[in-house]
Design a protein around this motif. Structure first.
Motif, PDB file in Angstrom:
ATOM      1  N   ALA A   1     -63.893 -22.767 -11.065  1.00  0.00           N
ATOM      2  CA  ALA A   1     -63.969 -22.639  -9.614  1.00  0.00           C
ATOM      3  C   ALA A   1     -63.752 -23.985  -8.938  1.00  0.00           C
ATOM      4  O   ALA A   1     -63.026 -24.090  -7.939  1.00  0.00           O
ATOM      5  CB  ALA A   1     -65.320 -22.059  -9.208  1.00  0.00           C
TER       6      ALA A   1
ATOM      7  N   ALA B   1     -67.529 -21.401 -15.881  1.00  0.00           N
ATOM      8  CA  ALA B   1     -67.177 -20.687 -14.651  1.00  0.00           C
ATOM      9  C   ALA B   1     -67.165 -21.634 -13.457  1.00  0.00           C
ATOM     10  O   ALA B   1     -66.282 -21.573 -12.599  1.00  0.00           O
ATOM     11  CB  ALA B   1     -68.156 -19.541 -14.411  1.00  0.00           C
ATOM     12  N   SER B   2     -68.155 -22.520 -13.415  1.00  0.00           N
ATOM     13  CA  SER B   2     -68.225 -23.499 -12.338  1.00  0.00           C
ATOM     14  C   SER B   2     -67.040 -24.464 -12.415  1.00  0.00           C
ATOM     15  O   SER B   2     -66.447 -24.829 -11.390  1.00  0.00           O
ATOM     16  CB  SER B   2     -69.544 -24.274 -12.431  1.00  0.00           C
ATOM     17  OG  SER B   2     -69.652 -25.207 -11.389  1.00  0.00           O
TER      18      SER B   2
ATOM     19  N   ASP C   1     -59.342 -17.991 -13.608  1.00  0.00           N
ATOM     20  CA  ASP C   1     -60.704 -17.829 -13.090  1.00  0.00           C
ATOM     21  C   ASP C   1     -60.837 -18.442 -11.698  1.00  0.00           C
ATOM     22  O   ASP C   1     -61.444 -17.857 -10.801  1.00  0.00           O
ATOM     23  CB  ASP C   1     -61.719 -18.474 -14.036  1.00  0.00           C
ATOM     24  CG  ASP C   1     -61.910 -17.666 -15.314  1.00  0.00           C
ATOM     25  OD1 ASP C   1     -61.647 -16.449 -15.289  1.00  0.00           O
ATOM     26  OD2 ASP C   1     -62.310 -18.250 -16.330  1.00  0.00           O
TER      27      ASP C   1
ATOM     28  N   GLY D   1     -69.044 -10.574  -7.163  1.00  0.00           N
ATOM     29  CA  GLY D   1     -68.337 -10.950  -8.377  1.00  0.00           C
ATOM     30  C   GLY D   1     -67.234  -9.994  -8.767  1.00  0.00           C
ATOM     31  O   GLY D   1     -66.293 -10.389  -9.475  1.00  0.00           O
TER      32      GLY D   1
ATOM     33  N   ASN E   1     -72.831 -19.031  -6.694  1.00  0.00           N
ATOM     34  CA  ASN E   1     -73.664 -18.999  -7.888  1.00  0.00           C
ATOM     35  C   ASN E   1     -72.780 -18.789  -9.110  1.00  0.00           C
ATOM     36  O   ASN E   1     -72.179 -17.729  -9.290  1.00  0.00           O
ATOM     37  CB  ASN E   1     -74.704 -17.877  -7.815  1.00  0.00           C
ATOM     38  CG  ASN E   1     -75.512 -17.800  -9.095  1.00  0.00           C
ATOM     39  OD1 ASN E   1     -75.835 -18.812  -9.713  1.00  0.00           O
ATOM     40  ND2 ASN E   1     -75.824 -16.591  -9.526  1.00  0.00           N
ATOM     41  N   ALA E   2     -72.705 -19.813  -9.963  1.00  0.00           N
ATOM     42  CA  ALA E   2     -71.932 -19.732 -11.200  1.00  0.00           C
ATOM     43  C   ALA E   2     -72.847 -19.688 -12.415  1.00  0.00           C
ATOM     44  O   ALA E   2     -72.407 -19.919 -13.540  1.00  0.00           O
ATOM     45  CB  ALA E   2     -70.973 -20.928 -11.301  1.00  0.00           C
TER      46      ALA E   2
ATOM     47  N   LEU F   1     -71.499 -25.574  -5.767  1.00  0.00           N
ATOM     48  CA  LEU F   1     -71.486 -24.719  -6.953  1.00  0.00           C
ATOM     49  C   LEU F   1     -72.822 -24.844  -7.659  1.00  0.00           C
ATOM     50  O   LEU F   1     -73.272 -25.957  -7.961  1.00  0.00           O
ATOM     51  CB  LEU F   1     -70.359 -25.138  -7.895  1.00  0.00           C
ATOM     52  CG  LEU F   1     -68.942 -24.788  -7.434  1.00  0.00           C
ATOM     53  CD1 LEU F   1     -67.908 -25.580  -8.225  1.00  0.00           C
ATOM     54  CD2 LEU F   1     -68.688 -23.303  -7.583  1.00  0.00           C
TER      55      LEU F   1
ATOM     56  N   VAL G   1     -61.578 -16.749  -7.748  1.00  0.00           N
ATOM     57  CA  VAL G   1     -62.488 -17.169  -6.684  1.00  0.00           C
ATOM     58  C   VAL G   1     -61.755 -17.220  -5.343  1.00  0.00           C
ATOM     59  O   VAL G   1     -62.237 -16.694  -4.333  1.00  0.00           O
ATOM     60  CB  VAL G   1     -63.104 -18.548  -7.005  1.00  0.00           C
ATOM     61  CG1 VAL G   1     -63.886 -19.084  -5.808  1.00  0.00           C
ATOM     62  CG2 VAL G   1     -64.011 -18.456  -8.220  1.00  0.00           C
TER      63      VAL G   1
ATOM     64  N   ASP H   1     -71.465 -14.739  -5.432  1.00  0.00           N
ATOM     65  CA  ASP H   1     -72.045 -14.672  -6.770  1.00  0.00           C
ATOM     66  C   ASP H   1     -70.953 -14.233  -7.734  1.00  0.00           C
ATOM     67  O   ASP H   1     -70.232 -13.266  -7.474  1.00  0.00           O
ATOM     68  CB  ASP H   1     -73.201 -13.667  -6.813  1.00  0.00           C
ATOM     69  CG  ASP H   1     -74.174 -13.960  -7.948  1.00  0.00           C
ATOM     70  OD1 ASP H   1     -73.711 -14.343  -9.038  1.00  0.00           O
ATOM     71  OD2 ASP H   1     -75.392 -13.816  -7.740  1.00  0.00           O
ATOM     72  N   MET H   2     -70.795 -14.945  -8.847  1.00  0.00           N
ATOM     73  CA  MET H   2     -69.781 -14.580  -9.831  1.00  0.00           C
ATOM     74  C   MET H   2     -70.205 -13.385 -10.682  1.00  0.00           C
ATOM     75  O   MET H   2     -69.385 -12.804 -11.385  1.00  0.00           O
ATOM     76  CB  MET H   2     -69.467 -15.778 -10.726  1.00  0.00           C
ATOM     77  CG  MET H   2     -68.760 -16.909 -10.003  1.00  0.00           C
ATOM     78  SD  MET H   2     -68.267 -18.192 -11.156  1.00  0.00           S
ATOM     79  CE  MET H   2     -67.338 -19.284 -10.073  1.00  0.00           C
TER      80      MET H   2
END
Length: 274
Positions: free
Chosen positions: A143, A139-140, A109, A237, A192-193, A133, A113, A213-214
């Motif tokens: 990243a 997700a964050s 993941d 994303g 943006n996560a 973040l 990014v 943006d994810m």
């Protein structure tokens, strides 16, 4: 179309629900273009026991590997016999490779990014960049792990500061917690996560800032549209989704994806203009 024989390599993505996943279209598009004797399927076990059954099939040599999404990521990480440094750092594995009865876990993941930024924001120098973040979920976390490894200065802005602090603590103090939105407006990159549109005011960012943006449905989210309206460079994303698929393909099929315009194929599936 790729040739499927008795020696075909089987890989896939596992989650619940899984019908919406674009990963089969991405991987099978690459497999077809490369003429690989293999296929990439979607697996939707109904519960944890079903997921364990899939893991046992992998240990038995029936499956080369799987990508893992919600709600099985935590279970997947716990099942690994070995994990990469990237997976260990974020305590999550979205790639499971089955070999000799063992499960090797990795996390792509974060690399998704990095790959997306390289493709759509090539002028951004990640090393030394100030990155914010939005959100403190899985997700964050992924990243953050990849960005700090690449040399970025990362901070997390989250409605619940305790959760953001937990993420920072898990990453060994390499990530800081932002106390307010106002202190993040000097960021070089804001990601943006969150699974919902953020209320972040991109108009306060400097003209050279990049917003990402994810989320990829819609491709240009309200957050990205706001960035565009302000003249900022944006990263979507879908670029991240395709970017994280690259190391998965390499892990499962032992080769680099062919150089085809897979993005256009996925945009067509999404009903988005190219």
């Amino acid at each position: 179309m790729s040739r499927i024989s008795g020696r075909a390599i089987l890989a896939g993505v596992v989650g619940q629900p899984i019908d919406h996943s674009l990963s089969p279209a991405i991987h099978n598009g690459w497999l077809d273009a490369a003429g690989v004797d293999g296929t990439y399927a979607a697996f939707g076990p109904k519960d944890a026991d079903g997921f364990n059954a899939l893991l046992n099939a992998g240990r038995a040599g029936l499956i080369a590997g799987v990508n893992v999404t919600a709600p099985f990521k935590e279970q997947a990480f716990a099942a690994c016999d070995r994990v990469s440094e990237a997976a260990r750092l974020v305590k999550s594995a979205n790639i499971l490779v089955f070999k000799d009865g063992q499960i090797h876990g990795d996390s792509s993941d974060g690399r998704g990014v990095i790959n997306a930024l390289s493709e759509q924001a090539p002028t951004l120098q990640i090393e030394g960049a100030k990155v914010v973040l939005l959100g403190a979920g899985g997700a964050s976390r992924a990243a953050a792990g990849a960005l700090v490894t690449a040399g970025a200065r990362v901070s997390v802005l989250n409605r619940t500061k305790e959760r953001a602090q937990a993420l920072a603590d898990d990453l060994g103090g390499l990530v800081t917690v932002a106390d307010s939105e106002a202190e993040t407006y000097d960021a070089d990159l804001v990601i943006n996560a969150l699974s919902v549109p953020p209320t972040y005011d991109v108009r306060r960012l400097k003209p050279t800032a990049v917003v990402m943006d994810m989320t990829y449905k819609p491709l240009i989210t309200p957050f990205l549209q706001s960035g565009r309206n302000h003249g900022l460079m944006v990263v979507d994303g879908l670029a991240m989704l395709i970017g994280q698929a690259v190391p998965s393909f390499e892990a499962f099929f032992a080769q680099t994806p062919p150089s085809i315009d897979i993005r256009s194929t996925i945009l067509t599936l999404l009903g988005e203009a190219r």
